[in-house]
Scaffold this motif. Sequence first.
Motif, PDB file in Angstrom:
ATOM      1  N   SER A  53     -40.719  43.068  98.106  1.00  0.00           N
ATOM      2  CA  SER A  53     -39.515  42.801  98.902  1.00  0.00           C
ATOM      3  C   SER A  53     -38.302  42.842  97.981  1.00  0.00           C
ATOM      4  N   ALA A  54     -37.135  42.944  98.573  1.00  0.00           N
ATOM      5  CA  ALA A  54     -35.909  42.833  97.771  1.00  0.00           C
ATOM      6  C   ALA A  54     -35.758  41.413  97.237  1.00  0.00           C
ATOM      7  N   THR A  55     -36.255  40.450  97.989  1.00  0.00           N
ATOM      8  CA  THR A  55     -36.223  39.062  97.528  1.00  0.00           C
ATOM      9  C   THR A  55     -36.969  38.934  96.200  1.00  0.00           C
ATOM     10  N   SER A  56     -38.155  39.542  96.130  1.00  0.00           N
ATOM     11  CA  SER A  56     -38.923  39.531  94.873  1.00  0.00           C
ATOM     12  C   SER A  56     -38.190  40.298  93.783  1.00  0.00           C
ATOM     13  N   ILE A  78     -21.109  35.640 102.099  1.00  0.00           N
ATOM     14  CA  ILE A  78     -21.465  36.502 103.233  1.00  0.00           C
ATOM     15  C   ILE A  78     -22.555  37.477 102.804  1.00  0.00           C
ATOM     16  N   THR A  79     -23.773  36.988 102.812  1.00  0.00           N
ATOM     17  CA  THR A  79     -24.943  37.795 102.484  1.00  0.00           C
ATOM     18  C   THR A  79     -26.155  37.071 103.020  1.00  0.00           C
ATOM     19  N   PHE A  80     -27.303  37.755 102.963  1.00  0.00           N
ATOM     20  CA  PHE A  80     -28.547  37.103 103.327  1.00  0.00           C
ATOM     21  C   PHE A  80     -28.879  36.063 102.242  1.00  0.00           C
ATOM     22  N   VAL A  81     -29.497  34.974 102.656  1.00  0.00           N
ATOM     23  CA  VAL A  81     -29.756  33.852 101.735  1.00  0.00           C
ATOM     24  C   VAL A  81     -30.494  34.255 100.459  1.00  0.00           C
ATOM     25  N   ALA A  82     -31.262  35.356 100.528  1.00  0.00           N
ATOM     26  CA  ALA A  82     -32.047  35.771  99.358  1.00  0.00           C
ATOM     27  C   ALA A  82     -31.171  36.073  98.145  1.00  0.00           C
ATOM     28  N   SER A  83     -29.939  36.533  98.380  1.00  0.00           N
ATOM     29  CA  SER A  83     -29.046  36.869  97.251  1.00  0.00           C
ATOM     30  C   SER A  83     -28.731  35.639  96.404  1.00  0.00           C
ATOM     31  N   ALA A  84     -28.790  34.470  97.004  1.00  0.00           N
ATOM     32  CA  ALA A  84     -28.515  33.223  96.279  1.00  0.00           C
ATOM     33  C   ALA A  84     -29.809  32.501  95.889  1.00  0.00           C
ATOM     34  N   ASN A  85     -30.807  32.565  96.762  1.00  0.00           N
ATOM     35  CA  ASN A  85     -32.045  31.818  96.508  1.00  0.00           C
ATOM     36  C   ASN A  85     -32.715  32.216  95.195  1.00  0.00           C
ATOM     37  N   ALA A  92     -31.872  27.689  88.330  1.00  0.00           N
ATOM     38  CA  ALA A  92     -30.449  27.800  88.008  1.00  0.00           C
ATOM     39  C   ALA A  92     -29.605  27.283  89.164  1.00  0.00           C
ATOM     40  N   LYS A  93     -28.293  27.217  88.928  1.00  0.00           N
ATOM     41  CA  LYS A  93     -27.371  26.719  89.947  1.00  0.00           C
ATOM     42  C   LYS A  93     -26.602  27.882  90.564  1.00  0.00           C
ATOM     43  N   VAL A  94     -26.170  27.680  91.813  1.00  0.00           N
ATOM     44  CA  VAL A  94     -25.495  28.736  92.561  1.00  0.00           C
ATOM     45  C   VAL A  94     -24.062  28.327  92.843  1.00  0.00           C
ATOM     46  N   ASP A  95     -23.166  29.287  92.740  1.00  0.00           N
ATOM     47  CA  ASP A  95     -21.811  29.086  93.232  1.00  0.00           C
ATOM     48  C   ASP A  95     -21.372  30.387  93.911  1.00  0.00           C
ATOM     49  N   PHE A  96     -20.303  30.298  94.687  1.00  0.00           N
ATOM     50  CA  PHE A  96     -19.898  31.434  95.512  1.00  0.00           C
ATOM     51  C   PHE A  96     -18.469  31.852  95.200  1.00  0.00           C
ATOM     52  N   VAL A  97     -18.201  33.128  95.478  1.00  0.00           N
ATOM     53  CA  VAL A  97     -16.857  33.703  95.337  1.00  0.00           C
ATOM     54  C   VAL A  97     -16.471  34.220  96.716  1.00  0.00           C
ATOM     55  N   ASP A  98     -15.280  33.867  97.174  1.00  0.00           N
ATOM     56  CA  ASP A  98     -14.874  34.232  98.537  1.00  0.00           C
ATOM     57  C   ASP A  98     -14.737  35.754  98.679  1.00  0.00           C
ATOM     58  N   ILE A  99     -14.667  36.192  99.934  1.00  0.00           N
ATOM     59  CA  ILE A  99     -14.677  37.637 100.213  1.00  0.00           C
ATOM     60  C   ILE A  99     -13.268  38.197 100.336  1.00  0.00           C
ATOM     61  N   ILE A 331     -24.199  34.267 108.449  1.00  0.00           N
ATOM     62  CA  ILE A 331     -23.716  32.879 108.432  1.00  0.00           C
ATOM     63  C   ILE A 331     -23.400  32.550 106.969  1.00  0.00           C
ATOM     64  N   PRO A 332     -22.199  32.067 106.666  1.00  0.00           N
ATOM     65  CA  PRO A 332     -21.880  31.799 105.250  1.00  0.00           C
ATOM     66  C   PRO A 332     -22.930  30.867 104.626  1.00  0.00           C
ATOM     67  N   ILE A 333     -23.478  31.306 103.505  1.00  0.00           N
ATOM     68  CA  ILE A 333     -24.625  30.581 102.927  1.00  0.00           C
ATOM     69  C   ILE A 333     -24.264  29.140 102.588  1.00  0.00           C
ATOM     70  N   HIS A 334     -23.010  28.926 102.137  1.00  0.00           N
ATOM     71  CA  HIS A 334     -22.673  27.569 101.692  1.00  0.00           C
ATOM     72  C   HIS A 334     -22.676  26.568 102.843  1.00  0.00           C
ATOM     73  N   THR A 335     -22.696  27.059 104.096  1.00  0.00           N
ATOM     74  CA  THR A 335     -22.767  26.146 105.242  1.00  0.00           C
ATOM     75  C   THR A 335     -24.207  25.875 105.691  1.00  0.00           C
TER      76      THR A 335
END
Length: 386
Positions: A53-56, A78-85, A92-99, A331-335
């Motif tokens: 999968s792309a997730t893998s 604004i992406t599928f959750v896999a991009s952050a998971n 590691a820790k995740v942070d986001f950059v607005d679009i 759905i914005p991942i951070h929500t």
Amino acid sequence: MIPYGRQDITQNDIDAVIAVLQSDFLTQGPMVPRFEQRVSDHVGAKYAVAVNSATSALHVACMALGLGPDDWLWTTPITFVASANCALYCGAKVDFVDIDPHTYNLSPQALERKLEQAEREGKLPKVLVPVHLCGQSCDMHAIHALAQQYGFKVIEDASHAIGGRYKGQPIGNCGYSDITVFSFHPVKIITTAEGGMALTNDAELARKMGLYRSHGITRDATQMSHAPDGPWYYQQIALGYNYRMTDLQAALGLSQMDRLDAYVARRHELARRYDDLLANLPITCPRQHPDSYSGLHLYVIRLQLGKISRSHREVFESLRDQGVGVNLHYIPIHTQPHYALMGFRAGDYPQAEAYYREVISLPMYQMLTDQQQDQVITAVSKALTT
Ligand SMILES: *Cc1c(COP(=O)(O)O)cnc(C)c1O
């Protein structure tokens, strides 16, 4: 119901899969390396690692780049959750950059501001995952320049974008990144049922991703701690996973590659028809940056809510009621509750949240007929006005 996306399976695809079923190897046979070669040749990357999968692919890419506890991975909300998971899998820790409000991709301006601040706070990211939303390339030139300046690695999430180009070059050639990832889920541009691939021009990253895809086991004597005990011998030299693609999947993918360019061309025809036939409605059609030839995985319209008397949800429900299987990406991942636990709040990424309140993905897939598309257009017009 006209779906928002679906696969196209031909007799050639079926024959290719049956041939593997009747062969000696259902997995770990010759089809996987052939598929890898085909995709890497097509996009102009040196190495390809096919996975389940792309997730893998995102996970092994993060591992190969050494992402670990205390490191940061940044991506777009604004992406599928896999991009952050994939970051969380590595501890590691995740942070986001607005679009960017026009392309809906990660904004290089927002990225630059956030990097300046992170540098002052000593919290620079190790990895950035720009996502080519709907198939349209991010501003990779700007992202690459910032990566050089601030010393982070780049994984392009090109799950939507195989077959597309950026500045005339195929997406996936890693000209501006360390690794590029594709998805072959059935709603994407070509499919292997489930499947993904990581591409790179770096031999060491390719070697590591190959190792992590299969338990961390090697049969290459040069990588072992001592000479092999005998012909049966292998060594586990890292902790990996079973993320392998099967030969059945690779055969399907190889057969689908024959039609990749035709698929993307048909998606462009459909997009042009949507652009023309929706032009007078109170919606914003996708803006295509001149640097990008999009893979057009998705066709996202944005409602001009100030000009209509129905709500976003009412328009969406009306379309579904009229037999148009619209969807919403994303759905914005951070929500998401799992991310809210990490301290993210509504309001953190205003452009992403405004986008979410206004967008709808219309049907977009190679086998959508002009007649079905006309039905969709009529339904949109009705949903907006009645
Ligand atoms: C589909 C998708 C993924 C995950 O792909 P899988 O192959 O289903 O694991 C990751 N990122 C984006 C942007 C996607 O659209």
